[in-house]
Scaffold this motif. Structure first.
Motif, PDB file in Angstrom:
ATOM      1  N   HIS A 237      42.755  34.146  47.203  1.00  0.00           N
ATOM      2  CA  HIS A 237      41.572  34.863  46.754  1.00  0.00           C
ATOM      3  C   HIS A 237      41.227  35.947  47.778  1.00  0.00           C
ATOM      4  O   HIS A 237      41.335  35.725  48.983  1.00  0.00           O
ATOM      5  N   SER A 238      40.793  37.082  47.280  1.00  0.00           N
ATOM      6  CA  SER A 238      40.535  38.193  48.199  1.00  0.00           C
ATOM      7  C   SER A 238      39.502  39.144  47.621  1.00  0.00           C
ATOM      8  O   SER A 238      39.397  39.313  46.405  1.00  0.00           O
ATOM      9  N   ASN A 239      38.752  39.770  48.523  1.00  0.00           N
ATOM     10  CA  ASN A 239      37.865  40.873  48.155  1.00  0.00           C
ATOM     11  C   ASN A 239      38.395  42.205  48.650  1.00  0.00           C
ATOM     12  O   ASN A 239      37.686  43.214  48.618  1.00  0.00           O
ATOM     13  N   ASN A 240      39.629  42.217  49.142  1.00  0.00           N
ATOM     14  CA  ASN A 240      40.270  43.450  49.602  1.00  0.00           C
ATOM     15  C   ASN A 240      40.429  44.400  48.423  1.00  0.00           C
ATOM     16  O   ASN A 240      41.161  44.121  47.474  1.00  0.00           O
ATOM     17  N   GLN A 241      39.762  45.524  48.490  1.00  0.00           N
ATOM     18  CA  GLN A 241      39.750  46.457  47.355  1.00  0.00           C
ATOM     19  C   GLN A 241      41.138  46.973  47.006  1.00  0.00           C
ATOM     20  O   GLN A 241      41.418  47.318  45.858  1.00  0.00           O
ATOM     21  N   ASP A 242      42.027  47.034  48.004  1.00  0.00           N
ATOM     22  CA  ASP A 242      43.389  47.499  47.729  1.00  0.00           C
ATOM     23  C   ASP A 242      44.164  46.486  46.889  1.00  0.00           C
ATOM     24  O   ASP A 242      45.132  46.852  46.224  1.00  0.00           O
ATOM     25  N   LEU A 243      43.731  45.235  46.942  1.00  0.00           N
ATOM     26  CA  LEU A 243      44.420  44.197  46.180  1.00  0.00           C
ATOM     27  C   LEU A 243      43.733  43.896  44.861  1.00  0.00           C
ATOM     28  O   LEU A 243      44.400  43.705  43.843  1.00  0.00           O
ATOM     29  N   VAL A 244      42.406  43.859  44.874  1.00  0.00           N
ATOM     30  CA  VAL A 244      41.698  43.460  43.653  1.00  0.00           C
ATOM     31  C   VAL A 244      41.840  44.491  42.552  1.00  0.00           C
ATOM     32  O   VAL A 244      41.597  44.194  41.385  1.00  0.00           O
ATOM     33  N   ALA A 245      42.265  45.711  42.907  1.00  0.00           N
ATOM     34  CA  ALA A 245      42.509  46.706  41.864  1.00  0.00           C
ATOM     35  C   ALA A 245      43.595  46.244  40.902  1.00  0.00           C
ATOM     36  O   ALA A 245      43.672  46.712  39.765  1.00  0.00           O
ATOM     37  N   PHE A 246      44.443  45.312  41.372  1.00  0.00           N
ATOM     38  CA  PHE A 246      45.510  44.799  40.522  1.00  0.00           C
ATOM     39  C   PHE A 246      45.045  43.635  39.646  1.00  0.00           C
ATOM     40  O   PHE A 246      45.816  43.100  38.850  1.00  0.00           O
ATOM     41  N   VAL A 247      43.786  43.230  39.811  1.00  0.00           N
ATOM     42  CA  VAL A 247      43.281  42.050  39.115  1.00  0.00           C
ATOM     43  C   VAL A 247      42.175  42.472  38.158  1.00  0.00           C
ATOM     44  O   VAL A 247      41.058  42.799  38.576  1.00  0.00           O
ATOM     45  N   PRO A 248      42.444  42.462  36.866  1.00  0.00           N
ATOM     46  CA  PRO A 248      41.475  42.974  35.893  1.00  0.00           C
ATOM     47  C   PRO A 248      40.131  42.264  35.915  1.00  0.00           C
ATOM     48  O   PRO A 248      39.103  42.873  35.616  1.00  0.00           O
TER      49      PRO A 248
END
Length: 435
Positions: A237-248
């Motif tokens: 689980h992450s709040n890293n914006q670079d990663l969450v962009a991949f999670v709809p």
């Protein structure tokens, strides 16, 4: 390879032939299928205790054996090779639930022993407990908690097809009954972390009678969402914006967080999320572990691994010194990933033989960490292994760089701080047996 752990037909309990409701031939088929599912589902890793004496011994041979178990990364070979305690439970898990909150859960005996195990349960009751995380009323009447504490991968068993759950139930009825030399301790949890109807089952029950079959994408998605631990070990689980962009679902997750505790509980139940885990942001599936999530994709290694009920330690897997291991980024092998050229055959070797997809610096085959459960997956059929490999290669690449292993030597606090994001508190020292 796994025959020593009572996975062969010779270990079956003969009385399983008399279990009611289906013909002897159908029972044999269900038991065989259940045995396979129990292997690739790695039931034994949590429900079979280490091959050590019930009580600590001062005998030099026993001390050496215990020390090897705690320091040799190849933990599988110490997993009760004579099957004396196969699936008899008693594996302690010390839970760090927060800076001042903790718990203890000890895995239960799932053999057919009528007193210590599940021998009085019907196959339907066992199948229901597997999918729903709830004991039958008869067990509750004997003083057992109604709701099971669901560890991964049990939090995904609600996705099992009915037939697979029944196959597992028939198999568990067929293994030799085992009594516990030391009574299994009751779990100890703060009230707010006790499982309930809000948490169990961990999501909607599958309405499928049969699982998808064959070397298909549907089969791979079924396995990795219900039984095989690829998702739980290779995600975080992450709040890293670079990663969450991949999670709809990121925007939905943030909306739920703003609505408060009740909305979070409902969201966790609907999305098969352990109720004890903090609301850490969206799951970045198959992209590997990462800082900020101590519960998924992160593994604490070290020489203080608890081997018995009552022992304390901060490690979950044995290792010569304290270390943190993160699950690798499987999406690197997917579409547009840097490892997209890796073949399905190489991925299958990794799954079933524990051989990395890239060699070491000398060009030799490189072994994967023993945290990877390949000794269990070595029994995986060609269809299942190649289906999962094809599914991994179909994933969209998520650029999450994983620092796989950080070694801390004797510094358990360094390991702890990396995993949990802050130094250990007085409560942490107490629960893990540190000064």
């Amino acid at each position: 390879m796994l025959s020593s752990l009572c996975f062969t037909g010779a270990c079956f309990n003969a009385r399983a032939q008399t279990l009611g409701g289906v013909s002897a031939q159908e029972q044999e088929q269900l038991i065989s299928r259940g045995r396979y599912l129990a292997i690739v589902g790695v039931c034994s890793a949590c429900h079979t205790p280490p091959n050590v004496k019930p009580e600590p011994s001062k005998d030099p041979v026993d001390l050496t054996h215990d020390r090897l178990f705690r320091t040799d990364p190849d933990w599988f070979k110490y997993l009760d090779p004579q099957a004396k305690n196969y699936l008899s439970g008693g594996v302690p898990f010390i839970l760090r639930l927060g800076p001042t909150s903790s718990g203890l859960v000890v895995t239960t005996n799932i053999t057919p022993d009528p007193v210590d195990g599940i021998g009085t349960w019907t196959v339907q009751e066992i199948a229901d407990a597997i999918r729903q995380g709830r004991r039958p009323k008869s067990a509750v009447a004997r003083g057992r908690p109604e709701f099971l504490y669901l560890f991964p991968p049990h939090i995904s068993y609600n996705n099992l097809a009915r037939e697979d759950a029944m196959a597992l139930a028939y198999y568990l009825k067929s293994v030799p009954a085992k009594k516990n030399a030391v009574p299994i301790a009751r779990r100890e949890l703060p009230n707010e972390f006790e499982p309930s109807a809000d948490t169990n089952p961990a999501g909607p029950l599958s309405q499928n009678d049969k699982a998808p079959a064959g070397r298909t994408m549907e089969r791979a998605q079924y396995l990795t969402s219900s039984l095989v631990g690829c998702r739980e070990c290779h995600s975080h689980h992450s709040n890293n914006q670079d990663l969450v962009a991949f999670v709809p679902e990121h925007e939905e997750r943030m909306r739920v967080a703003k609505q408060g505790a009740a909305a979070i509980r409902e969201y966790k139940k609907d999305h098969q999320w352990d109720a004890a885990e903090p609301f850490l942001g969206p799951l970045i599936p198959f992209a590997g572990g990462g800082p900020g999530d101590p519960y998924e994709g992160a593994f604490r290694l070290g020489p203080d691994l608890p081997l018995r009920i009552g022992e304390k330690g901060a490690s979950l897997f044995p290792y010569p010194g304290f270390a943190v291991l993160y699950g690798g980024n499987l999406t690197q092998f997917g579409l547009n990933g840097p490892g997209s050229g890796v073949t399905a055959e190489a991925l299958v070797r990794a799954i079933r033989q524990g051989i990395a997809t890239t060699p070491d610096e000398y060009g030799r085959p490189r072994a994967l960490s023993q945290v990877m459960m390949w000794p269990f997956y070595s029994s995986m059929t060609d269809d299942d292994a190649y289906a999962i490999a094809a599914y991994v290669k179909s994933l969209s690449y998520i650029p999450n760089e994983v620092n796989h292993l950080t070694y801390y030597g004797e510094d358990w606090e360094g390991m702890f701080t990396q995993v949990f994001g802050s130094p250990p508190t007085a409560n942490d020292r107490q629960i893990f047996g540190k000064k």
